[in-house]
Design an enzyme around this catalytic site. Structure first.
Site, PDB file in Angstrom:
ATOM      1  N   TRP A 129       1.058  -1.203  -0.208  1.00 42.02           N
ATOM      2  CA  TRP A 129       0.366   0.146   0.149  1.00 42.02           C
ATOM      3  C   TRP A 129       0.785   1.062   0.050  1.00 42.02           C
ATOM      4  O   TRP A 129       0.714   2.248  -0.149  1.00 42.02           O
ATOM      5  CB  TRP A 129      -0.987   0.312   1.344  1.00 42.02           C
ATOM      6  N   ASP A 130       2.005   0.808   0.456  1.00 47.34           N
ATOM      7  CA  ASP A 130       2.728   2.495   0.962  1.00 47.34           C
ATOM      8  C   ASP A 130       2.839   3.518  -1.046  1.00 47.34           C
ATOM      9  O   ASP A 130       2.670   4.647  -0.609  1.00 47.34           O
ATOM     10  CB  ASP A 130       4.159   1.553   0.635  1.00 47.34           C
ATOM     11  N   GLU A 184       0.987  -2.432  12.582  1.00 44.44           N
ATOM     12  CA  GLU A 184       1.461  -3.566  12.695  1.00 44.44           C
ATOM     13  C   GLU A 184       1.429  -4.037  14.252  1.00 44.44           C
ATOM     14  O   GLU A 184       1.424  -5.435  14.205  1.00 44.44           O
ATOM     15  CB  GLU A 184       2.049  -4.242  11.711  1.00 44.44           C
ATOM     16  N   LYS A 232       3.156   0.843  16.211  1.00 45.71           N
ATOM     17  CA  LYS A 232       4.803   0.690  14.974  1.00 45.71           C
ATOM     18  C   LYS A 232       5.065   1.884  14.232  1.00 45.71           C
ATOM     19  O   LYS A 232       5.906   2.246  14.095  1.00 45.71           O
ATOM     20  CB  LYS A 232       4.855  -0.855  14.198  1.00 45.71           C
ATOM     21  N   GLN A 233       3.045   2.501  13.819  1.00 43.74           N
ATOM     22  CA  GLN A 233       3.431   3.312  13.057  1.00 43.74           C
ATOM     23  C   GLN A 233       2.269   3.978  12.747  1.00 43.74           C
ATOM     24  O   GLN A 233       0.510   3.792  13.814  1.00 43.74           O
ATOM     25  CB  GLN A 233       3.079   2.819  11.493  1.00 43.74           C
TER      26      GLN A 233
END
Length: 777
Positions: free
Chosen positions: A364-365, A490, A602-603
């Site tokens: 998806w980045d 994640e 994580k993000q």
């Protein structure tokens, strides 16, 4: 929580706003320079290894999408698990040119002077080296290398040599199948790295030699993909004896002769890579090689300069904050151009074509972090990525059926279109990729006005993804819920009502309703054809809109924030003070079950939704969300710092904005994730542009309208950038309390905090921005 910086010493790597320079040989940075000096064009790439072939950390030559397959073995399997892995192949390396003088092999360790650099305006990696041999002979060498930005299949190398006395010289020009010769001795477990094959990958089919030309055909042993590699040489001033080298995995030529004082000798080496049906590929490779040889190296350089000249004219970003920052910005933009210039019907892997990590998969980045940059600077590349996603629809439909859903479900990671993620908790469960693709489509259409692509591929993408969401979710007490998914974070897996997923699914459902309704109104005949082809029921679009309007997005009234999911706030907060720096990234040091029990990110997750869908969240809510989630975000993902920078700027935390931006900007140049050696973090690179434009200039697209609201950091003196909106090139210059906007190539309309503005073609206007930060939230 953050990895330490590995800054390149300025006495070896001096700051230059247009070049990355290495002033002397620094073997301790080989692991890093092989990535940051890598060259690519979106179709073909090569790491920045030395022509001599040694010393080296990891070789790599890559063709986008060219892969091998392998069985994913699950000790305890289940229905619907991914069973076939896909890994990009390290295709045969044409970059090795070994040089011997009087029997002594030359290499950087024996050099008396060494300088290597790449100029972002030429796209050519250059090197000047001087050696003093054991006999006291001085040898001066010049190396040049490029991956053509005009010819998708071509790499070129050139070396010229001079000596101060007569010497015997031997040059070996090699084509080496390193995929099957080289093994990675580093056995440290890291799921981000590529799959390691314990068998042969490339099978040689046929080799042909003709003077200084060789053509080798290979095929991958499992996926059965053919590859043609054609190499030719143009020798200058070498009166040499030529010997062919014919081994299974090493082919090439050895040229032996005499070099006289101050009479340069040179070798230009051209390599072409083609995949597809073997016979047509051989013919096309030969034609490409003939054309490149006829053009010559200097013409290839001129083509590079033309490509990059056009790129910088439409895409340059200038920051008045010092040469180190400016160099890092231009290096980052250069990486984005290299990754997208000639995509040839593909998307952009997570590492571009600079390393084998993440197996060369598409995530998806690209849609969320890179495509917005391309939509504003290179719309043709953005359209190519969306068409590629559309080409994967048949596989996405099959995957949805396999998971008992309607519509289409795009794979979390893939090359072929089939799911290649072996870890479903943080892979397949990230259903949000469906909405991410549609979000990218919407941003592209809004930025470019290209409705042809919307009707060509976009409406089908929107319909099939909306069907998935409508079928996946369910109604309870009048609200529409989505259970059992994983959001962008994640470290929190398989949850109910992930706020990011639900908000993005709502956008997806509404957009599908809007485009189908617009098509029905605008082109009844085309609508009827679409309705027949996709079997759209009479009430189906209305049901999408109904689900969107009823979508549940969690809210906690006590804290006044958006919970990441239905139960996130019930968890214990991770002990950040008690966790040593050596324990990060957590994914390499703790079992997932440990991480999943805590509030630890994580993000960016909710913060990312606040950015992407900013008009759906109030300024106060975005501020409270940022203040809650920013401290518990580890930075273990390279995708996060840029988003945190954007939202820190929006909520008025300028210091944090600069801190997060610096982390994104130097993610690779300072090896902040500790794995730059595995390739450039392409999403972070795209995120740097987003942080500059959306963060510090407040660029937003709201229902198709372009909004600007500058928030320049107090430590910066100014920022200039170029972008194209609806076909008009805009030159935007921001300083404290002032902004100017110029329109080139057409008229343009946009919205400022003070109101809407229209500029005629060629018009430039200045604006007083004092007080805007208070009024724009």
């Amino acid at each position: 929580m953050k990895s330490p910086r590995t800054d390149l010493p300025p006495d070896i790597y001096p700051d230059d706003p247009w070049q990355l320079v290495e002033d002397r040989w620094a073997p301790r940075f080989v692991y890093l320079t092989e990535t940051i000096f890598a060259l690519s064009n979106g179709n073909l790439g090569i790491r920045g290894t030395l022509d001599e072939g040694r010393p080296v950390h990891a070789f790599g030559t890559f063709l986008n999408g060219y892969h091998e397959t392998w069985p994913i073995v699950h000790p305890e399997s289940a229905y619907g698990f991914a069973h076939t892995g896909q890994t990009i192949v390290n295709i045969p390396d044409a970059g090795t040119i070994e040089i011997e003088v009087d029997g002594e092999q030359l290499g950087p360790d024996a050099s008396t002077s060494f300088k290597r650099w790449i100029d972002f305006r030429t796209g050519v990696l250059e090197r000047r080296t001087t050696w003093s041999t054991a006999s006291g002979t001085e040898i001066r060498a010049s190396h040049r290398r490029l991956v053509s930005l005009a010819r998708a299949d071509t790499i070129a190398f050139q070396v010229s040599l001079e000596s101060d006395r007569p010497v015997d010289i031997r040059v070996r020009s090699l084509l080496i199948n390193r995929q099957d010769l080289e093994t990675d001795a580093d056995e440290v477990h890291d799921p981000r790295r590529a799959f390691h094959f314990d068998r042969r990958v490339l099978e040689p089919v046929a080799a042909g030699f003709d003077e200084l030309r060789l053509v080798q055909t290979w095929t991958t042993s499992a996926s059965g993909l053919p590859l043609v590699t054609a190499v030719d040489h143009l020798a200058n001033g070498i009166d040499a004896e030529i010997t062919q080298i014919r081994n299974t995995d090493v082919l090439g030529f050895e040229l032996s002769g005499r070099m006289e004082p101050d009479r340069p000798v040179g070798l230009t080496k051209l390599a072409v890579y083609r995949t597809g049906d073997p016979r047509p590929s051989r013919e096309m490779a030969a034609a490409s090689l003939d054309a490149a040889c006829a053009a010559g190296f200097d013409t290839l350089v001129a083509e590079q300069q033309a490509s990059l000249g056009a790129f910088w004219e439409s895409s340059d970003v200038e920051v008045d904050a010092g040469p180190e920052i400016q160099r890092a910005i231009r290096w980052t933009l250069f990486q984005l151009h290299q990754a997208s210039a000639l995509l040839e019907g593909r998307s952009i892997p997570a590492k571009g074509l600079t390393g084998q990590a993440y197996d060369g998969h598409y995530f998806w980045d690209t849609e969320i972090y890179v495509l917005p940059f391309l939509a504003a600077t290179n719309p043709a590349a953005a359209a190519e990525i969306l068409r590629f996603r559309h080409s994967l629809l048949p596989a996405a439909r099959r995957r949805a059926t396999e998971l008992a859903q309607d519509g289409a479900l795009f794979p979390w990671r893939t090359i072929t279109g089939d799911e290649a993620s072996a870890y479903f908790l943080a892979g397949t469960a990230q259903y949000h990729i469906n909405a991410d693709i549609v979000y990218a489509l919407r941003q592209y259409v809004w930025m470019t006005g290209d409705e042809d692509l919307l009707w060509e591929v976009g409406v089908e993408l929107a319909v099939e993804t909306a069907r998935l969401w409508h079928d996946l979710g369910f109604y309870r007490a009048g609200r529409f819920h989505i259970y059992g998914v994983t959001g962008p974070d994640e470290y929190t897996a398989l949850v109910d009502d992930n706020a990011y997923t639900n908000a993005m699914a709502r956008m997806n459902l509404r957009y599908a309703f809007d485009v189908v309704s617009e098509l029905r109104t605008r082109d009844r005949e085309r609508f009827e054809q679409l309705r027949r082809d996709l079997e759209i029921g009479d009430d189906e679009p209305t049901e999408w809109r109904k689900a969107a309007d009823a979508m549940y997005v969690p809210h906690d009234a006590e804290l006044g924030i958006t919970p990441q999911d239905a139960h996130f706030l019930e968890k214990e907060v991770w002990d950040f003070e008690g966790t040593p720096a050596s324990a990060y990234p957590l994914l390499l040091n703790f079992h997932p079950l440990v991480i999943y029990r805590f509030q630890v990110l994580k993000q960016a997750d909710v913060i990312l939704a606040d950015f992407l869908l900013g008009d759906e969240f109030s300024p106060d809510l975005k501020r409270r969300n940022f203040e809650y989630y920013d401290p518990i975000t580890t930075g273990d993902s390279s995708l996060s710092a840029c988003v945190q920078a954007i939202m820190a700027a929006e909520v008025g935390q300028s210091g944090l904005a600069i801190e997060h931006f610096s982390r994104a900007l130097f993610m690779d140049l300072a090896d902040l994730a500790g794995n730059t050696t595995d390739g450039v973090h392409m999403a972070s690179a795209g995120g740097v542009w987003l942080a500059l434009t959306s963060g510090f200039c407040g660029l937003r697209l709201v229902r198709g309208d372009l909004h600007l609201s500058p928030r320049l950091p107090t430590t910066w003196r100014g920022l200039r950038f170029r972008m194209t909106y609806r076909g008009t090139l805009m030159l935007i210059h921001v300083v404290h309390d002032r902004m100017s906007v110029e329109a080139r190539g057409g008229s343009v309309s946009f919205v400022l905090p003070s109101g809407p503005v229209s500029l005629a073609e060629g018009e430039r206007r200045d604006f007083d921005t004092s007080g805007w930060s208070e009024s724009s939230g």
